[in-house]
Scaffold this active site. Structure first.
Site, mmCIF file in Angstrom:
data_model
loop_
_atom_site.group_PDB
_atom_site.id
_atom_site.type_symbol
_atom_site.label_atom_id
_atom_site.label_comp_id
_atom_site.label_asym_id
_atom_site.label_seq_id
_atom_site.Cartn_x
_atom_site.Cartn_y
_atom_site.Cartn_z
ATOM 1 N N LYS A 25 0.864 -1.186 0.000
ATOM 2 C CA LYS A 25 0.000 0.000 0.000
ATOM 3 C C LYS A 25 0.900 1.236 0.000
ATOM 4 O O LYS A 25 1.738 1.384 0.885
ATOM 5 C CB LYS A 25 -0.878 0.002 1.254
ATOM 6 C CG LYS A 25 -1.969 -1.059 1.244
ATOM 7 C CD LYS A 25 -2.839 -0.947 2.487
ATOM 8 C CE LYS A 25 -3.836 -2.087 2.593
ATOM 9 N NZ LYS A 25 -4.916 -2.048 1.591
ATOM 10 N N ARG A 42 -9.660 -12.247 1.694
ATOM 11 C CA ARG A 42 -10.438 -13.339 1.101
ATOM 12 C C ARG A 42 -9.696 -14.671 1.212
ATOM 13 O O ARG A 42 -10.316 -15.727 1.258
ATOM 14 C CB ARG A 42 -10.795 -12.990 -0.357
ATOM 15 C CG ARG A 42 -9.620 -12.910 -1.300
ATOM 16 C CD ARG A 42 -9.957 -12.176 -2.585
ATOM 17 N NE ARG A 42 -10.149 -10.743 -2.368
ATOM 18 C CZ ARG A 42 -10.514 -9.878 -3.307
ATOM 19 N NH1 ARG A 42 -10.729 -10.299 -4.538
ATOM 20 N NH2 ARG A 42 -10.662 -8.605 -3.031
HETATM 21 ZN ZN LIG Z 1 -5.240 -5.901 1.884
#
Ligand SMILES: [Zn+2]
Length: 506
Positions: free
Chosen positions: A266, A341
């Site tokens: 990120k 997920r």
């Molecule tokens: Zn993530």
């Protein structure tokens, strides 16, 4: 932590047991408590704010000499009970700032169906407003209001106190910084909180067992394992009622302790606040704490929480890797920042096996999963569901329960394209976990994640035509887990109240 006391005597508004009276009403000047209506009407003559915004009035005859009147009107067309929560947050903050330590709360009983739980929602919103982060409490920041009296509440004070204990626990787990609330600390906090309670705890820490039983979760954790204090845990919680079990709820919670994005790092400031990526696991742990106190009959609740730090390092999982899941599905990693997920997939695979032998099972996953869900629905959780849940109208039932408790959700059905989008085109894998870019840049980004989990966890084999159909609902709380600023706003514990209301609906 805030607790509540039932107050039956209307004369309590004059009692010195309390030091402020808070009244939340559609029309404070016509409130059924005559003295309050008179005081508000007189005050309105010189202050037009009365009846428009929460105000504190000097009330010499009343408890503590303080009367706080806060308006809350539910719009008949699009409104919901959350206006009572918003009014309560402002009113109790006013009471606290004025120096009150034991306020008495009175909330209008509202005839509108969607506001039936107004008094409960308002009381619990006071807990939300008064909660201070664990780090602040450890540093000695005082909490001034620890008990409130409730007049004419629709739920007993004991029930609300148990729910607030669960919510407070969930806020602590979600909102605490990643070193103090590591996976190990999260697991230890659960072990301590449930010791001697009606909920059993099992913690899986052994690396070989995690690798064998939760391969995708272990792949996410890989770069964190070299640092002993960052190592992953799976926490299993179970509540078994006394008497017959009519219904089984199986819950999977994403507990990403810190999400750097891993190798798909990120950047550009988007990492800040990622200690709150454990809101799903936190809300489920909080629900289990409330259940340990409320001990409902008829329903067994099983939870698996995946607690992992998504770190970056030389051993980090990278896109293109192919990993075989617990269910035997070959998964190509599309993006290491789509780690939630992967964690949920393995929890769901284990719950799937348990569900096959359970009485009337339902699987629900809860996760701060995709920025796409937050873009699509703002602060409302996205509810994605499989065909089996759809055919039994379970999503609508959960949505109704959630709305009543002030946690409204948006229904988000799956379509065939969602499954086509996760098919691996090379044949080297069965499915691909994500697109290479962030979910908010992907068409149907949060639905795609749910389609992936159905495939990779083996749940897709339990559709409506299967011999063992299993209903599954996925709640993406990416926009709902924290109120306001995602970095520094207070964790909400959503969907704790919705799930509690749902499991006692029968
Ligand atoms: Zn993530």
């Amino acid at each position: 932590m805030l607790s509540f006391v039932d107050v039956a005597d209307p004369q309590a508004i004059y009692s010195d047991e309390w030091d402020a009276v808070i009244v939340i009403s559609a029309d404070v000047c016509r409130c059924p408590i005559t003295e309050v209506a008179l005081l508000a009407s007189h005050a309105q003559e010189i202050d037009k704010r009365v009846g428009r915004v929460p105000v504190l009035l000097m009330a010499p005859g009343l408890a503590g000499g303080r009367l706080i009147v806060a308006p809350a009107q539910c719009d008949a067309d699009y409104g919901d009970v959350s206006v009572f929560a918003a009014a309560a947050i402002q009113a109790v903050t006013l009471a606290q700032d004025a120096g009150a330590t034991r306020p008495l709360l009175w909330v209008d009983n509202v005839p509108a169906v969607q506001c039936r739980q107004a008094s409960a929602v308002a009381a619990l919103a006071c807990g939300q407003a008064l909660w201070q982060p664990l780090e602040a409490r450890q540093a000695g920041v005082p909490t001034s209001i620890q008990q409130m009296g409730l007049m004419n509440a629709v739920l007993p004070a004991a029930t609300l106190t148990a729910l607030e204990a669960g919510r407070s626990f969930a806020r602590d787990l979600c909102g605490t910084e990643p070193e103090r609330m590591s996976a190990i600390a999260f697991a230890n906090t659960c072990t301590e909180a449930f010791a001697g309670s009606a909920v059993t705890v099992e913690v899986i820490a052994e690396p070989e067992m995690l690798q064998r039983e939760y391969p995708l979760l272990s792949a996410v954790a890989r770069a964190s394992c070299a640092v002993p204090r960052h190592q992953p845990r799976v926490v299993k919680l179970e509540y078994c009622p006394s008497g017959p079990i009519e219904h089984t709820l199986l819950l999977a919670g994403k507990g990403v302790i810190y999400d750097t994005g891993g190798a798909s790092l990120k950047v550009g400031g988007t990492m800040s606040g990622m200690s709150r990526d454990k809101g799903g696991a936190a809300a489920i742990a909080g629900l289990m704490l409330a259940l340990s106190k409320l001990q409902p009959t008829g329903v067994r609740v099983v939870a698996e929480l995946g607690l992992v730090r998504n770190s970056i390092g030389s051993d980090a999982m990278v896109p293109d890797e192919i990993i075989t899941t617990h269910a035997g599905i070959r998964v190509r990693i599309g993006n290491s920042d789509a780690e939630g997920r992967l964690v949920l997939t393995e929890l769901l695979s284990h719950l799937r096996l348990q569900a096959c032998d359970a009485a009337s099972p339902e699987l629900i996953s809860v996760a701060t999963l995709t920025s796409h869900a937050a873009r699509a629905f703002g602060s409302y959780p996205a509810m994605v569901f499989n065909s089996v849940a759809r055919e039994s109208a379970l999503p609508e039932q959960l949505q109704h329960c959630a709305t009543l408790m002030g946690e409204p959700m948006a229904l988000s059905p799956l379509h065939k394209e969602d499954f086509m989008n996760v098919a691996d085109k090379t044949g080297a894998a069965d499915v691909i976990s994500a697109k290479p870019v962030g979910s908010s840049q992907v068409e149907r980004g949060h639905q795609l994640a749910a389609a992936f989990m159905l495939q990779a966890s083996g749940l897709a084999a339990h559709g409506i035509a299967a011999t063992k159909p299993l209903p599954f609902i996925h709640l993406d709380i990416a926009g709902a887990a924290v109120s306001g600023d995602p970095r520094y706003g207070k964790p909400t514990s959503t969907p704790l109240l919705a799930l509690w209301s749902y499991l006692r609906r029968r």
